[in-house]
Design an enzyme around this catalytic site. Sequence first.
Site, PDB file in Angstrom:
ATOM      1  N   SER A 142      -6.447 -36.127  77.546  1.00 20.09           N
ATOM      2  CA  SER A 142      -5.469 -36.805  77.271  1.00 20.09           C
ATOM      3  C   SER A 142      -3.964 -36.923  78.024  1.00 20.09           C
ATOM      4  O   SER A 142      -3.251 -37.759  77.843  1.00 20.09           O
ATOM      5  CB  SER A 142      -4.986 -36.682  75.783  1.00 20.09           C
ATOM      6  OG  SER A 142      -4.587 -35.541  75.466  1.00 20.09           O
TER       7      SER A 142
ATOM      8  N   LYS B  33       5.169 -35.688  77.533  1.00 19.80           N
ATOM      9  CA  LYS B  33       3.827 -36.629  77.226  1.00 19.80           C
ATOM     10  C   LYS B  33       4.286 -37.220  76.024  1.00 19.80           C
ATOM     11  O   LYS B  33       5.248 -36.857  75.160  1.00 19.80           O
ATOM     12  CB  LYS B  33       2.743 -35.492  76.898  1.00 19.80           C
ATOM     13  CG  LYS B  33       1.305 -36.039  76.671  1.00 19.80           C
ATOM     14  CD  LYS B  33       0.367 -35.210  76.466  1.00 19.80           C
ATOM     15  CE  LYS B  33      -1.023 -35.775  76.010  1.00 19.80           C
ATOM     16  NZ  LYS B  33      -2.023 -34.587  75.945  1.00 19.80           N
TER      17      LYS B  33
ATOM     18  N   SER C 267      -7.662 -31.547  77.527  1.00 15.47           N
ATOM     19  CA  SER C 267      -6.437 -32.492  77.765  1.00 15.47           C
ATOM     20  C   SER C 267      -5.830 -31.936  78.879  1.00 15.47           C
ATOM     21  O   SER C 267      -4.754 -32.946  79.259  1.00 15.47           O
ATOM     22  CB  SER C 267      -5.907 -32.961  76.409  1.00 15.47           C
ATOM     23  OG  SER C 267      -6.783 -33.648  75.792  1.00 15.47           O
TER      24      SER C 267
END
Length: 332
Positions: A154, A76, A178
């Site tokens: 996210s 990520k 997230s």
Amino acid sequence: MSPSELAILDATAQADLVRRREATPRELVEAAIARLEAVNPRINAVIHRQLDEALARAADPKLPDGPFRGVPFLMKDIGGPEAGQPNHAGSRLMKEIGFREATDGYLTQKFKAAGLVILGRTNTPELALLPTTEPDAYGPTRNPWNLDHSAGGSSGGAAAAVAAGLVPFAHASDGGGSIRGPGSMCGLIGLKPTRGRCSFGPGIGERWSGFSNEFAMTRSIRDTAVLLDAVAGGMPGDPYTAPPPVRSFAESAQRPPGKLRVAMLRHGIRGMDLHPECVAAVDRAARALADAGHVVEEAYPAILDDPEHVGHYVTIVASNTARAVDVWAERA
């Protein structure tokens, strides 16, 4: 085996191909790259690529013989620092200055020790603050099941990449949903580990005062369990560490759960209505659990309607965000 055939296999199955010498790590990586190049332009999940490095690592005879040797993976675009690679936290500023990390984080080291081959980084909202993934720096990530829908946030880029079969699993993090939100929106397994289960070191001790944790999005429970076994555990400098499990997570995942008592929530918090399709999905899950022998009861904890705990959470996250802005400014 074609890239499309490999795309439906979970990480355990891909690693088994390598272990049985029915595929090489380079073949797995080449298939993932072909899938990435064909699909990513439509979903915008992967924003940083390190494909040459991935091919070289896959061909390296010293590639660690971990549980996922040769399996392609994505990080990520926040957390999990990797030496020499971008890590922009969805920030246009960090993108424009071309920021790159100087060292590997402990979690990155453990991913690599498991034999994973990193292909790049996935999209995230700026500073991982929003439940959708559409940063000004890199544009929106689209849900592979329906390009008109969000993949969540996210960890939306990670979820979209895994759901679209670019890789069988991907690094993710969760401070307020997230991992769990994108997992729900993309049909994946999104486990937020216990606080202190995975190390943030050596760069930081904790994130969001312990609310945030790092792990992964997966497509199978067995991948979740084996990967958590590979990366969990305290490291030097950690301010606290979750107690070790009684048995390995992989072993626990194989044990029958017994008869569970499951609470079912059929409406939103604070009187919010749910879409009929969401209610129908909850009902289908409840029936499946009941048919499996579990006790399913509709319930609604009163604490969910208490606005005070939400205010405390926002204060903590806002304070940590202010500090994060200072840290990124120092890096810039």
